[in-house]
Design an enzyme around this catalytic site. Structure first.
Site, PDB file in Angstrom:
ATOM      1  N   HIS A 165     191.899  72.061 103.514  1.00 21.45           N
ATOM      2  CA  HIS A 165     190.448  72.248 103.616  1.00 21.45           C
ATOM      3  C   HIS A 165     190.061  73.404 104.536  1.00 21.45           C
ATOM      4  O   HIS A 165     188.880  73.771 104.596  1.00 21.45           O
ATOM      5  CB  HIS A 165     189.768  70.976 104.115  1.00 21.45           C
ATOM      6  N   ASP A 201     196.108  66.264  95.970  1.00 18.19           N
ATOM      7  CA  ASP A 201     195.304  65.471  96.889  1.00 18.19           C
ATOM      8  C   ASP A 201     194.025  65.022  96.175  1.00 18.19           C
ATOM      9  O   ASP A 201     193.502  65.728  95.309  1.00 18.19           O
ATOM     10  CB  ASP A 201     194.951  66.317  98.107  1.00 18.19           C
ATOM     11  N   HIS A 224     191.050  64.882  97.346  1.00 16.90           N
ATOM     12  CA  HIS A 224     189.943  65.761  97.709  1.00 16.90           C
ATOM     13  C   HIS A 224     190.284  67.196  97.313  1.00 16.90           C
ATOM     14  O   HIS A 224     191.431  67.635  97.455  1.00 16.90           O
ATOM     15  CB  HIS A 224     189.680  65.709  99.212  1.00 16.90           C
ATOM     16  N   ASP A 284     196.241  60.419  98.809  1.00 21.99           N
ATOM     17  CA  ASP A 284     195.022  59.614  98.882  1.00 21.99           C
ATOM     18  C   ASP A 284     194.389  59.347  97.515  1.00 21.99           C
ATOM     19  O   ASP A 284     193.325  58.732  97.442  1.00 21.99           O
ATOM     20  CB  ASP A 284     194.001  60.244  99.833  1.00 21.99           C
TER      21      ASP A 284
END
Length: 308
Positions: free
Chosen positions: A122, A159, A161, A243
């Site tokens: 990120h 991931d 996200h 996740d």
């Protein structure tokens, strides 16, 4: 040769406030799960400042150093914190990515997994966010391209996200292909199909909330794998977030541990066919401790199977 496990105890010194999902226990559980495996264990070096400057401006480093606290916590944004040990951990996480690339491209290891924190995907050009300080996967790509002289490197980010940082850092890099699947809608809100990069070098694969492994496998087989084959990377870098697991508390996908084994095995097959098996993986998210440990172990076991 064995799969390399690159890590450092400094990554356990990055502390976050009580109740924060990105906590020390994440890496403790991962390392415990990987302890029985027959791996080449490697100490992650500190990344050199020049390594960080491949992807982030000096002002970003200056901000982190200026903000780093002598005690307690410093808040960068709503969910990203620095503790006294955070910068050393971040330099080790970035250094692990560099060392793993050096090992795999130098013939010291067939593939590698970086068990590190803080995560990285990120972190944008000049913005630390989403628990991330440096763009570890993007750094691995740029190091392979600029230092080792490769012509084509692919990133695969599974991931839950969206890897907005990796996308931002490699948006203008024609030598990199970024393939990223993510739940949508979900924080950080990026990752739409029409975000394709300056050189049509980004493939975003949004996944509906509640979808599971069958939907993931179908979209990778239909879109991701053909795109990777057409690109013909000389190295594959994986942002390995766990996740999307059905037990994870921060999102709403329903992958099983077996799904993480499947996608890893398929990426290893592609690496074997396209780039001599050369693959570097680095830990991103995963916030249910037991699910993280099980899925991460399954991921690394598939890396080891690829070199037998």
């Amino acid at each position: 040769m064995k799969t390399a496990l690159v890590t450092h105890a400094d990554c356990l010194e990055h502390e976050t406030p009580e109740g924060h999902p990105e906590r020390v226990a994440r890496l403790e559980h991962v390392l415990h799960a990987l302890a029985p495996l027959d791996l080449e264990r490697v100490t992650a070096p500190m990344a050199a400042e020049d390594d960080i400057l491949r992807i982030h401006p000096a002002a970003h480093l200056d901000m982190l150093r200026r903000t780093s606290p002598e005690r307690g916590f410093a808040r960068i944004d709503g969910d990203t914190f620095l503790s006294p040990g955070s910068l050393a951990a971040a330099f080790r996480a970035a250094g692990a990515a560099v060392r793993a690339v050096d090992m795999v491209l130098g013939g010291e290891a067939p593939n590698a997994f970086c068990a590190v924190r803080p995560p990285g995907h990120h972190a944008e050009h000049d913005t630390a966010m989403g628990f991330c300080l440096f763009g570890n996967a993007a750094l691995a790509v740029k190091h392979a391209l600029d230092h080792h002289g490769l012509s084509r490197v692919a990133v695969v980010d599974f991931d839950v996200h969206h890897g907005n940082g990796t996308q931002d850092l490699l948006w203008d890099e024609p030598r990199a292909l970024v393939v990223t699947s993510q739940q949508m809608p979900l924080w950080p809100g990026s990752g739409r199909r029409d975000e394709t990069g300056a050189h049509d070098n980004i493939l975003n694969l949004p996944l509906d909330p509640g979808s599971g492994g069958a939907e993931m496998r179908a979209i990778y087989e239909r879109e991701a794998f053909p795109r990777l084959r057409a690109f013909r990377p000389e190295l594959i870098v994986v942002s390995a977030g766990f996740d999307a697991h059905q037990d994870d508390p921060l999102a709403n996908l329903a992958w099983s541990t077996g799904d993480f084994a499947w996608i890893t095995a398929e990426l290893c097959k592609l690496a074997g066919a396209l780039c001599g098996g050369r693959l570097v993986s680095t830990l991103e998210g995963g916030y249910d401790l037991n699910a993280l440990a099980a899925a991460c172990r399954a991921h690394v076991e598939e890396l080891t199977k690829a070199v037998r």
